[in-house]
Design a protein around this motif. Structure first.
Motif, mmCIF file in Angstrom:
data_model
loop_
_atom_site.group_PDB
_atom_site.id
_atom_site.type_symbol
_atom_site.label_atom_id
_atom_site.label_comp_id
_atom_site.label_asym_id
_atom_site.label_seq_id
_atom_site.Cartn_x
_atom_site.Cartn_y
_atom_site.Cartn_z
ATOM 1 N N ILE A 19 35.548 -12.563 -0.196
ATOM 2 C CA ILE A 19 36.248 -13.617 0.549
ATOM 3 C C ILE A 19 36.257 -14.910 -0.256
ATOM 4 C CG2 ILE A 19 36.133 -15.100 2.600
ATOM 5 C CD1 ILE A 19 35.132 -12.588 4.122
ATOM 6 N N ASN A 20 35.107 -15.273 -0.841
ATOM 7 C CA ASN A 20 35.040 -16.491 -1.645
ATOM 8 C C ASN A 20 35.927 -16.389 -2.882
ATOM 9 O OD1 ASN A 20 33.360 -17.891 0.073
ATOM 10 N ND2 ASN A 20 31.494 -17.114 -0.902
ATOM 11 N N THR A 21 36.018 -15.224 -3.496
ATOM 12 C CA THR A 21 36.895 -15.028 -4.650
ATOM 13 C C THR A 21 38.352 -15.233 -4.251
ATOM 14 O OG1 THR A 21 35.339 -13.498 -5.661
ATOM 15 C CG2 THR A 21 37.626 -13.381 -6.420
ATOM 16 N N ILE A 22 38.742 -14.624 -3.149
ATOM 17 C CA ILE A 22 40.119 -14.762 -2.669
ATOM 18 C C ILE A 22 40.430 -16.217 -2.338
ATOM 19 C CG2 ILE A 22 41.687 -14.166 -0.768
ATOM 20 C CD1 ILE A 22 40.230 -11.397 -0.762
ATOM 21 N N LEU A 23 39.495 -16.894 -1.685
ATOM 22 C CA LEU A 23 39.711 -18.314 -1.365
ATOM 23 C C LEU A 23 39.844 -19.155 -2.631
ATOM 24 C CD1 LEU A 23 37.299 -18.853 1.662
ATOM 25 C CD2 LEU A 23 39.803 -18.831 1.691
ATOM 26 N N GLY A 24 39.050 -18.836 -3.638
ATOM 27 C CA GLY A 24 39.150 -19.559 -4.912
ATOM 28 C C GLY A 24 40.518 -19.376 -5.554
ATOM 29 N N VAL A 25 41.035 -18.156 -5.525
ATOM 30 C CA VAL A 25 42.361 -17.879 -6.076
ATOM 31 C C VAL A 25 43.428 -18.633 -5.291
ATOM 32 C CG1 VAL A 25 44.103 -16.070 -6.389
ATOM 33 C CG2 VAL A 25 41.727 -15.649 -7.065
ATOM 34 N N LEU A 26 43.328 -18.631 -3.976
ATOM 35 C CA LEU A 26 44.297 -19.338 -3.136
ATOM 36 C C LEU A 26 44.254 -20.850 -3.387
ATOM 37 C CD1 LEU A 26 43.908 -17.383 0.217
ATOM 38 C CD2 LEU A 26 45.854 -17.321 -1.364
ATOM 39 N N ARG A 27 43.049 -21.408 -3.548
ATOM 40 C CA ARG A 27 42.938 -22.841 -3.842
ATOM 41 C C ARG A 27 43.616 -23.180 -5.175
ATOM 42 N NH1 ARG A 27 37.421 -22.136 -2.574
ATOM 43 N NH2 ARG A 27 37.098 -22.535 -0.384
ATOM 44 N N ALA A 28 43.362 -22.336 -6.181
ATOM 45 C CA ALA A 28 43.970 -22.560 -7.497
ATOM 46 C C ALA A 28 45.488 -22.479 -7.415
ATOM 47 C CB ALA A 28 43.432 -21.536 -8.501
ATOM 48 N N MET A 29 45.982 -21.526 -6.656
ATOM 49 C CA MET A 29 47.437 -21.399 -6.497
ATOM 50 C C MET A 29 47.989 -22.609 -5.749
ATOM 51 S SD MET A 29 47.787 -17.320 -5.655
ATOM 52 C CE MET A 29 49.533 -17.417 -5.336
ATOM 53 N N TRP A 30 47.279 -23.075 -4.765
ATOM 54 C CA TRP A 30 47.735 -24.242 -3.977
ATOM 55 C C TRP A 30 47.798 -25.475 -4.882
ATOM 56 C CZ3 TRP A 30 50.108 -25.072 0.394
ATOM 57 C CH2 TRP A 30 50.137 -26.365 0.900
ATOM 58 N N ARG A 31 46.763 -25.667 -5.721
ATOM 59 C CA ARG A 31 46.771 -26.827 -6.631
ATOM 60 C C ARG A 31 47.943 -26.729 -7.614
ATOM 61 N NH1 ARG A 31 41.037 -26.308 -6.178
ATOM 62 N NH2 ARG A 31 40.922 -24.917 -7.939
ATOM 63 N N ARG A 32 48.203 -25.554 -8.078
ATOM 64 C CA ARG A 32 49.262 -25.370 -9.065
ATOM 65 C C ARG A 32 50.658 -25.412 -8.453
ATOM 66 N NH1 ARG A 32 50.007 -20.708 -13.634
ATOM 67 N NH2 ARG A 32 51.814 -21.674 -14.573
ATOM 68 N N PHE A 33 50.839 -24.736 -7.315
ATOM 69 C CA PHE A 33 52.161 -24.606 -6.735
ATOM 70 C C PHE A 33 52.291 -25.296 -5.388
ATOM 71 C CE2 PHE A 33 51.374 -20.647 -9.147
ATOM 72 C CZ PHE A 33 52.327 -20.809 -10.137
ATOM 73 N N GLY A 34 51.254 -25.996 -4.966
ATOM 74 C CA GLY A 34 51.190 -26.559 -3.626
ATOM 75 C C GLY A 34 52.327 -27.502 -3.267
ATOM 76 N N ALA A 35 52.278 -27.908 -2.057
ATOM 77 C CA ALA A 35 53.349 -28.740 -1.472
ATOM 78 C C ALA A 35 53.492 -30.074 -2.108
ATOM 79 C CB ALA A 35 53.074 -28.933 0.014
#
Length: 124
Positions: free
Chosen positions: A108-124
């Motif tokens: 779960i923590n790994t998935i959350l880390g990936v999602l955070r990185a994607m949000w920073r890169r492609f976020g709103a």
């Protein structure tokens, strides 16, 4: 008879069943199908002051060896009367058990880390 479906090992199973009048001196037995293994259960008769409405609660965490995963169970009134008529051997309900998936914190923590990185890169 009520089919209570699939229930998680370790959960609390509560259900109600109806009799035409007050259920007197009931004995409730839970059988593991395919065996003679059993547990005694309790019935709250005339639940909530409703004549003939009976509540059953079974704590599946009380004996996780008996209530193990991938098994079928049946609840039987093995003694009792309703308006003087014996109701012994009346099947009340059945269900089966399953093992709930446990949360894998590392994944779960790994998935959350990936999602955070994607949000920073492609976020709103």
């Amino acid at each position: 008879m009520q089919d209570l479906g699939s229930r998680s090992v370790g959960s609390l199973l509560t259900f109600w069943f109806n009799t035409a009048a007050t259920l007197t001196t009931p004995t409730l037995t839970i059988y593991k199908t395919g065996t003679t293994s059993s547990k005694t259960g309790t019935v709250s008769v005339d639940w909530n002051s409703k004549t003939g409405l009976n509540e059953v609660s079974i704590d599946l965490s009380a004996d996780e060896t008996f209530y193990a995963a991938n098994l079928d169970f049946v609840v039987v009134l093995t003694a009792g009367t309703v308006s003087g008529v014996a109701v012994a051997n009346t099947i009340v309900a059945n269900w089966n058990t399953f093992q709930a998936a446990s949360a894998d914190t590392a994944n779960i923590n790994t998935i959350l880390g990936v999602l955070r990185a994607m949000w920073r890169r492609f976020g709103a």
